[in-house]
Design an enzyme around this catalytic site. Structure first.
Site, mmCIF file in Angstrom:
data_model
loop_
_atom_site.group_PDB
_atom_site.id
_atom_site.type_symbol
_atom_site.label_atom_id
_atom_site.label_comp_id
_atom_site.label_asym_id
_atom_site.label_seq_id
_atom_site.Cartn_x
_atom_site.Cartn_y
_atom_site.Cartn_z
ATOM 1 N N ARG A 230 0.838 -1.189 0.000
ATOM 2 C CA ARG A 230 0.000 0.000 0.000
ATOM 3 C C ARG A 230 0.875 1.241 0.000
ATOM 4 O O ARG A 230 1.978 1.240 0.541
ATOM 5 C CB ARG A 230 -0.891 0.017 1.253
ATOM 6 C CG ARG A 230 -2.139 -0.776 1.098
ATOM 7 C CD ARG A 230 -2.951 -0.880 2.352
ATOM 8 N NE ARG A 230 -3.038 0.337 3.156
ATOM 9 C CZ ARG A 230 -3.908 0.489 4.154
ATOM 10 N NH1 ARG A 230 -4.762 -0.480 4.439
ATOM 11 N NH2 ARG A 230 -3.930 1.604 4.861
ATOM 12 N N ARG B 287 -0.260 7.577 11.503
ATOM 13 C CA ARG B 287 -1.555 6.919 11.686
ATOM 14 C C ARG B 287 -1.707 6.400 13.116
ATOM 15 O O ARG B 287 -2.798 6.451 13.695
ATOM 16 C CB ARG B 287 -1.703 5.764 10.682
ATOM 17 C CG ARG B 287 -1.820 6.228 9.242
ATOM 18 C CD ARG B 287 -1.698 5.069 8.276
ATOM 19 N NE ARG B 287 -2.804 4.145 8.415
ATOM 20 C CZ ARG B 287 -2.779 2.892 7.964
ATOM 21 N NH1 ARG B 287 -1.681 2.410 7.389
ATOM 22 N NH2 ARG B 287 -3.833 2.115 8.107
#
Length: 211
Positions: A156, A167
């Site tokens: 990804r 994150r």
């Protein structure tokens, strides 16, 4: 059974949700998919969301939860569901409660940040189908090739150390406070995620009282 899975990015929520869908016979409700479907179908709430999206505005929590309410009213949710992508903040959790969307259990999959960073680095996705792999815990039979369709594996775009750290910071700041919220309601259960997929699944099923 109505479930919410909590945990940092890379904790294995998606993997465990896929397993629980089969075990419990309930659908996984994805916020993003529901929003796109509501806009596409032109539902009243979907039209409100589309107007905001077309103007480049964020869709507020009240509309997101209203769209989820529409989806949960469908027949396949009558025996329960697994919420995916919501709630992510205290406001979303409170909005769910205000809309009368009951939750039976909230499972918090606990994994240390250091393990998450290692997991993310070793995660691989098929370039053609939804199949995912992990170089250590769930490697492909042939290096770099998807077992399901034979396509090449990739990573990804956000599977890098700096993005993952950001994150994780966002999760700790905005989502982790949900533990105390649901613990206060007697709905929170902790599950160890720093182990094999099978071991985590067994602990989840035991926690839910499923043999």
């Amino acid at each position: 059974m109505k479930l919410v899975l909590l945990g940092p990015p890379g904790a294995g929520k998606g993997t465990q949700a896929d397993i629980l869908i089969e075990v419990l016979g309930v659908p996984q409700i994805s916020t993003g998919e529901i929003l796109r479907e509501s806009v596409k179908n032109g539902t009243p709430v979907g039209l409100k969301a589309k107007a905001l999206i077309d103007h480049g505005d964020l869709v507020p929590d009240e509309i997101i939860i209203a769209i989820i309410s529409e989806r949960l009213a469908q027949d396949d949710c009558k025996n329960g569901f697994i919420l995916d992508g919501v709630p992510r903040t205290l406001n979303q959790a409170e909005t769910l409660d205000r809309h009368g969307i009951g939750i039976d259990h909230v499972l918090s999959i606990e994994v240390p940040d250091a393990v998450i960073l290692k997991r993310i680095a070793d995660r691989r996705l098929c370039s053609n189908c939804p199949t995912t792999f992990h170089l250590v815990s769930n490697p492909p039979k042939e290096a770099g090739i998807c077992d399901a369709c034979g396509s090449s594996l990739t990573t990804r775009n956000d599977d890098n150390i700096e993005t993952t750290r950001h994150r994780l910071e966002t999760y700790h700041l905005l989502t982790e406070p949900l533990k105390a919220y649901y613990e206060g309601q007697g709905k929170l259960c902790y599950v160890t995620g720093d182990c094999t997929i099978e071991e985590t699944t067994r602990e989840i099923l035991k926690t839910l009282g499923i043999d």
